[in-house]
Design a protein around this motif. Structure first.
Motif, short mmCIF file in Angstrom:
data_model
loop_
_atom_site.label_atom_id
_atom_site.label_comp_id
_atom_site.label_asym_id
_atom_site.label_seq_id
_atom_site.Cartn_x
_atom_site.Cartn_y
_atom_site.Cartn_z
N LYS A 196 14.21 5.11 -7.98
CA LYS A 196 14.19 3.67 -7.73
C LYS A 196 12.83 3.27 -7.16
N ARG A 197 12.27 2.19 -7.68
CA ARG A 197 10.94 1.76 -7.25
C ARG A 197 10.94 0.34 -6.68
N ARG A 198 11.76 -0.53 -7.20
CA ARG A 198 11.79 -1.93 -6.75
C ARG A 198 13.04 -2.14 -5.91
N LEU A 199 12.86 -2.30 -4.61
CA LEU A 199 13.98 -2.38 -3.69
C LEU A 199 14.14 -3.79 -3.13
N PHE A 200 15.37 -4.19 -2.91
CA PHE A 200 15.69 -5.44 -2.24
C PHE A 200 16.48 -5.10 -0.98
N HIS A 201 16.16 -5.78 0.13
CA HIS A 201 16.81 -5.47 1.40
C HIS A 201 17.70 -6.61 1.85
N LEU A 202 18.97 -6.33 2.07
CA LEU A 202 19.89 -7.29 2.69
C LEU A 202 20.00 -6.92 4.16
N ASP A 203 19.31 -7.67 4.99
CA ASP A 203 19.12 -7.37 6.40
C ASP A 203 20.30 -7.88 7.23
N GLY A 204 20.35 -7.43 8.50
CA GLY A 204 21.33 -7.93 9.45
C GLY A 204 20.70 -8.93 10.39
N PRO A 205 21.45 -9.40 11.40
CA PRO A 205 20.92 -10.38 12.35
C PRO A 205 19.70 -9.86 13.10
N GLN A 206 18.82 -10.76 13.45
CA GLN A 206 17.60 -10.38 14.15
C GLN A 206 17.88 -9.76 15.51
N GLY A 232 11.98 -8.22 -2.28
CA GLY A 232 12.57 -9.36 -1.60
C GLY A 232 13.51 -8.92 -0.50
N SER A 233 13.87 -9.86 0.36
CA SER A 233 14.82 -9.57 1.42
C SER A 233 15.57 -10.85 1.78
N ARG A 234 16.71 -10.68 2.39
CA ARG A 234 17.54 -11.80 2.81
C ARG A 234 18.30 -11.37 4.05
N GLN A 235 18.49 -12.31 4.97
CA GLN A 235 19.22 -11.99 6.19
C GLN A 235 20.68 -12.36 6.04
#
Length: 413
Positions: A196-206, A232-235
């Motif tokens: 896997k080379r292109r990763l997307f991160h679904l983050d948690g609360p700050q 990309g990423s999303r919280q």
């Protein structure tokens, strides 16, 4: 007259002296048995307990507390986060239930009580914490959502242990999973074993230290693999619904050109992403891989089964409670950080065979200030058995690990 005498007998309060007289021991021995102390022979203990049962003796808890200047009560502050009320698999309940069971198993045989309160993670009520500190012998904070200055103030008033707190905390004891090493292991698996080379991160609360350590691991793994990128990423808020919303957003944003893998900060959000992808006709893992963190039961039941990282949530409660009792007994103990080892749990959602989960213990890593990485020996395990082959968390020279090694280490001042 006889009936009145019987009533008087029944209403007579049984005392410590009555138990001692029936058991043929001193009152000091009875007191040691009642308080659960060890300096009593088993045969003597059994005799005292039999006398207690025959006489119906009930220890005066208030008197015991006064004599020891203790209340025999521990406070547990659980974190509540804003979730959709129809989301029955919400982020907090599964985690809090496991923590609670671990704490209860620790205090059950000691005859201590547990006072539980819930607090909004984004709106902590400091006045309630101050009030709680006057009602208990010590406090467990169920997640490290409090600012360090608040922790320092609270720790000055009452013994305090932070569960899932930041490894950098110095004002109080911290017991947490080795989130950094676990997250680094599953991300490295996606890159090294599945290409896997292109990763997307679904983050948690700050303000979630666990999510912060997992985010930090992702950043460091990517630094060690320049051929990979974070597209990309999303919280999210660690709930299934927030994962579904993220999955729907990914479908709308990328269409057929989805990332190679979605790395989620916990299992609930990963399950939400899987739901959204299934509704959108996206095949997992053929079109995109999805991984989580926690190893909750729902992940093993979903189709495809979820690749994740196991963290010993119940043991977090047990070890934190044990540490708190130690601190209550000796308030002069130096604050310490204990990181519990994790396991890489390989199932179908990353591209591995989904027939049976493969479990690999994750070797804890330590990050130095200059970015170099060193492997540490795994701490002695006390949780579920794992496969004999340890997971390679990261390339040895490219990915730093948790800021404290597994096992209890004194905090620096």
């Amino acid at each position: 007259m006889r009936n009145n005498h019987n009533v008087a007998d029944r209403e007579k309060v049984v005392t410590l002296y009555d138990v001692a007289r029936l058991a043929g021991v001193s009152t000091a021995t009875v007191s040691r048995v009642v308080h659960g102390q060890d300096r009593v022979r088993e045969s003597t203990r059994a005799r005292v307990q039999q006398a207690i049962e025959e006489l119906g003796y009930v220890p005066d808890g208030a008197a015991q507390s006064l004599s020891r200047r203790r209340k025999d009560i521990i406070g547990l502050v659980c974190v509540e986060r804003e979730v959709d009320h129809i989301d029955i698999e919400n982020a907090g309940m599964l985690y809090n239930d496991e923590i609670l069971r671990g704490v209860e198993s620790c205090i059950r045989h000691r005859n201590w009580s547990l006072l539980i309160t819930f607090m909004q993670g984004d709106r902590p009520d400091f006045s309630r914490l101050d009030t709680l500190s006057g009602k208990v012998d010590g406090i467990l904070i169920g997640e490290g959502f409090l600012a360090s200055n608040v922790i320092e103030r609270l720790a000055a008033r009452v013994p305090l242990v932070i569960i899932a707190g930041p490894p950098s905390e110095r004002a109080a004891d911290v017991v947490a999973a080795d989130n950094f090493s676990g997250s680094a292991a599953v991300i490295t698996h996606l890159i090294a074993d599945h290409g896997k080379r292109r990763l997307f991160h679904l983050d948690g609360p700050q303000n979630s230290p666990d999510a912060g350590e997992r985010r930090r691991a992702l950043e460091y793994v990517l630094r060690g693999h320049p051929e990979c990128q974070l597209v990309g990423s999303r919280q999210g808020i660690l709930s299934v619904r927030s994962g579904e919303l993220a999955g729907e957003s990914l479908l709308a944003r990328y269409g057929p050109a989805l990332p190679d893998a979605v790395v989620c900060a916990n299992d609930q959000m990963a399950i939400g992403v899987l739901r959204a992808f299934a509704a959108g006709g996206v095949r997992v893992p053929q079109d995109v891989a999805v991984v989580g963190f926690d190893d909750i039961a729902l992940g093993s039941l979903y189709d495809p089964t979820l690749t994740t990282v196991y963290q010993p949530m119940r043991m977090l409660g047990e070890r934190a409670c044990t540490r708190l009792l130690d601190r209550i007994a000796d308030p002069d103990l130096s604050p310490a950080v204990e990181l519990l080892p994790t396991e890489l749990v390989l199932r179908a959602s990353c591209g591995c065979s989904g027939e049976a989960a493969t479990r690999q213990p994750v070797l804890p890593l330590r990050a130095d200030r200059d970015g170099a990485t060193t492997r540490k020996r795994p701490a002695r395990r006390a949780s579920t058995p794992a496969a004999s082959t340890p997971a390679a968390s990261t390339p040895a020279a490219s990915t730093p690990a948790a800021s404290a090694p597994a096992g209890r280490t004194p905090a620096k001042t």
